[in-house]
Design a protein around this motif. Structure first.
Motif: not given
Ligand code: UDP
Length: 242
Positions: A4-8, A21-25, A75-80
């Motif tokens: 989980k990198l910087e917030k866009l 990954r280049q093409d996934q957020y 990928c988490g309770e509140r993340e996809m």
């Protein structure tokens, strides 16, 4: 391992992060709730987790039925994890039963069954208050090409047919909903979320509202309504899975 990198981007209901990954957020769903273009603010406990998991159910169903979506995995309770899209700034609303702004605009009482699905477009622009627009406005503003809008309408109506069928088994009337689309390698792909924040769900028998109108209109039991949708979709009560 997913990073989980910087917030866009941070919107009213979600945060989007870059990943390794280049093409996934990574999309993180918040508990914050807003209505009337941000004029009303509040928090709905567990909304982020509920909307994340409810959206995942819908995206998986739609993918199985051949609709291209941005969904990759939970990928988490509140993340996809989602595919990165170039978002088209048009909100696409599909309606089966009159409610909300359609009722106000056309004088149709809420609850009037529409003889055919009604598709509407809104320009995604907070400063302008998301005005209603048509195909010519979309073309004039260069928001999308006519061919792309044809495909968007085709997908929106296919999503409506799939969700109507799926939800009728769960005793839920799909009154209306909002979709957003983007481009991936030149193809139109369904993005954003599909949740009680972006759909109107009414109990088929009682016509009780099981969606964000409970927050917009101060009807009470807001979390309860989101949990009820989760339960009808998954067969599990939300507390059990936490
Ligand atoms: N909707 C949304 N985001 C918006 C506006 C509308 O998700 O910014 C959804 C809303 O939840 C409903 C549908 O789109 O399911 C139609 O909303 P309507 O135009 O009736 O809006 P209202 O002014 O009543 O909120």
């Amino acid at each position: 391992m997913l990073q989980k990198l910087e917030k866009l981007y941070e919107g009213k209901a979600k945060r989007v992060y870059r990943t390794g990954r280049q093409d996934q957020y990574l999309v993180e769903f918040k508990d914050d709730a807003t209505a009337f273009n941000g004029a009303k603010k509040g928090t709905i406990q567990n909304k982020g987790a509920l909307n994340n998991q409810i959206s995942a159910v819908f995206f998986q169903l739609l993918e199985e039925r051949g609709i291209p979506t941005h969904f990759v995995e939970l990928c988490g309770e509140r993340e996809m994890l989602v595919k990165s899209l170039k978002i088209i700034p048009v909100e696409v609303v599909v309606r089966n039963i009159a409610a909300g702004s359609l009722s106000r605009r056309l004088g149709l009482p809420e609850g009037t069954l529409l003889p055919c699905p009604v598709v509407e477009y809104y320009y995604k622009n907070d400063e302008l208050g998301d005005p209603l627009i048509n195909d010519d406005h979309i073309r004039a503003l260069n928001l999308a090409a006519p061919r792309q809008m044809e495909r968007i309408k085709e997908i929106a109506l296919a999503v409506n047919a799939i969700l109507l069928d799926y939800l009728s088994d769960k005793e839920i009337d799909l009154v209306d909903f909002k979709l957003e689309f983007g481009l991936k390698a030149g193809e139109i792909v369904l993005g954003d979320e599909i949740s009680p924040d972006t759909c109107r769900f009414w109990d088929h028998k009682t016509r009780e509202r099981l969606d964000k109108d409970r927050f917009r209109r101060d009807l009470g039991s807001v979390e309860g309504a989101y949990e009820e949708i989760f339960k009808r979709l998954t067969g599990k009560s939300f507390n059990q899975v936490q």
